[in-house]
Design an enzyme around this catalytic site. Structure first.
Site, mmCIF file in Angstrom:
data_model
loop_
_atom_site.group_PDB
_atom_site.id
_atom_site.type_symbol
_atom_site.label_atom_id
_atom_site.label_comp_id
_atom_site.label_asym_id
_atom_site.label_seq_id
_atom_site.Cartn_x
_atom_site.Cartn_y
_atom_site.Cartn_z
ATOM 1 N N HIS A 117 0.909 -1.238 0.023
ATOM 2 C CA HIS A 117 -0.117 0.010 -0.003
ATOM 3 C C HIS A 117 0.660 1.198 0.193
ATOM 4 O O HIS A 117 0.586 2.003 -0.552
ATOM 5 C CB HIS A 117 -0.816 -0.055 1.224
ATOM 6 N N GLU A 118 1.815 1.348 1.049
ATOM 7 C CA GLU A 118 2.755 2.596 1.104
ATOM 8 C C GLU A 118 3.628 2.575 -0.211
ATOM 9 O O GLU A 118 3.954 3.736 -0.690
ATOM 10 C CB GLU A 118 3.444 2.449 2.339
ATOM 11 N N HIS A 125 1.589 4.307 -2.761
ATOM 12 C CA HIS A 125 1.583 5.852 -2.722
ATOM 13 C C HIS A 125 3.070 6.279 -3.177
ATOM 14 O O HIS A 125 2.910 7.389 -4.058
ATOM 15 C CB HIS A 125 1.565 6.213 -1.493
ATOM 16 N N ASP A 167 -7.696 7.741 2.770
ATOM 17 C CA ASP A 167 -7.184 8.304 1.455
ATOM 18 C C ASP A 167 -8.413 8.723 0.496
ATOM 19 O O ASP A 167 -8.462 9.813 -0.194
ATOM 20 C CB ASP A 167 -6.208 7.306 0.582
#
Length: 261
Positions: free
Chosen positions: A31-32, A35, A106
């Protein structure tokens, strides 16, 4: 100590007692990484300073960005930021085939941005060049038909941003996976680690004091220069120290140099 203090204020206290299961930890890393990769390759997204999968505050992971000193934002810049914000959710879909609840914040940011662009800043062709003040009244200051159109355009805008984000991450899938694996191993990645994995960012960035103050002065040509006390900050520190000591000895009436701390 300074970095630790900054992270404590921005992201919250480190939750050492919050132990993630291996599958959850892996999902947070991807997930990170999503980004980070999207922000790295979009021109108007804020450059990344740090990404971590160590739980802090209410989050299971976080990314720190370096926002520019800007007062005006173009539609293109806002859309790039939306894509960067959706990068984590898009990465989960690509690598895990589904979504999790980790992207709730988000999605809130993206939704607020989309409504703001349409209702406040007149950045939608169908709704037009209008701006509604939504803070003073509970009643919506526009018709039901306009409200329906706004809702449709918001969903369309977010979906287009999501499609663009998915396309970028699929193109950079190998890099995203490499970054996620390094993040799982090190837990915290600084900017230098990002450069090693992803290569230099394809867009020019401000990385020094000179870059940030360039062009910010007024009519005086010296306004954009470094303050006197910072000039020569990147010169040889040994030579700088010797010059200061000599100067102190020459101008002091005492037999030994006096330094005010």
């Amino acid at each position: 100590h300074f970095k630790a203090a900054m992270e404590r204020v921005v992201a919250g206290l480190e939750k050492k007692t919050r132990i993630l299961q291996p599958e959850e930890r892996k999902r947070v890393a991807y997930h990170e990484a999503g980004h980070a990769v999207v922000g790295w390759f979009l021109r108007f997204a804020n450059p990344l300073l740090k990404v971590s999968i160590i739980p802090r505050g209410r989050g299971l992971g976080y990314a720190l960005y370096q926002p520019e000193e800007k007062f005006l934002f173009t539609k293109e810049a806002l859309l790039d930021t939306m894509c960067m914000t959706l990068g984590g959710r898009a990465s989960e879909l690509i690598f895990f085939g589904d979504f999790s609840t980790g992207a709730q914040d988000d999605l809130r940011k993206v939704t607020d941005s989309a409504y703001g662009q349409i209702l406040r800043y007149g950045m939608n062709e169908k709704v037009g060049h209008v701006s509604f003040d939504l803070s003073e009244s509970v009643v919506k200051p526009y018709s039901e038909a306009t409200g329906k159109l706004v809702d449709e355009e918001v969903r369309k805008m977010i979906q287009e941003a999501m499609d663009r984000t998915l396309e970028l991450l699929k193109e950079k899938k190998e890099l995203t996976e490499s970054l996620a694996k390094v993040l799982l191993d090190k837990e915290v990645l600084e900017r230098e680690d990002m450069v090693q994995v992803l290569g230099p960012r394809p867009w020019a960035e401000k990385t020094s004091y000179d870059d940030f103050v360039a062009g910010t002065g007024g009519d005086n040509p010296e306004d954009g220069e470094l303050p006197a006390g910072l000039r020569g900050w990147d010169s040889d520190p040994t030579q700088k120290t010797e010059e200061v000591i000599v100067d102190s000895q020459e101008n002091s009436v005492d037999s030994e140099p006096h330094v005010d701390l």
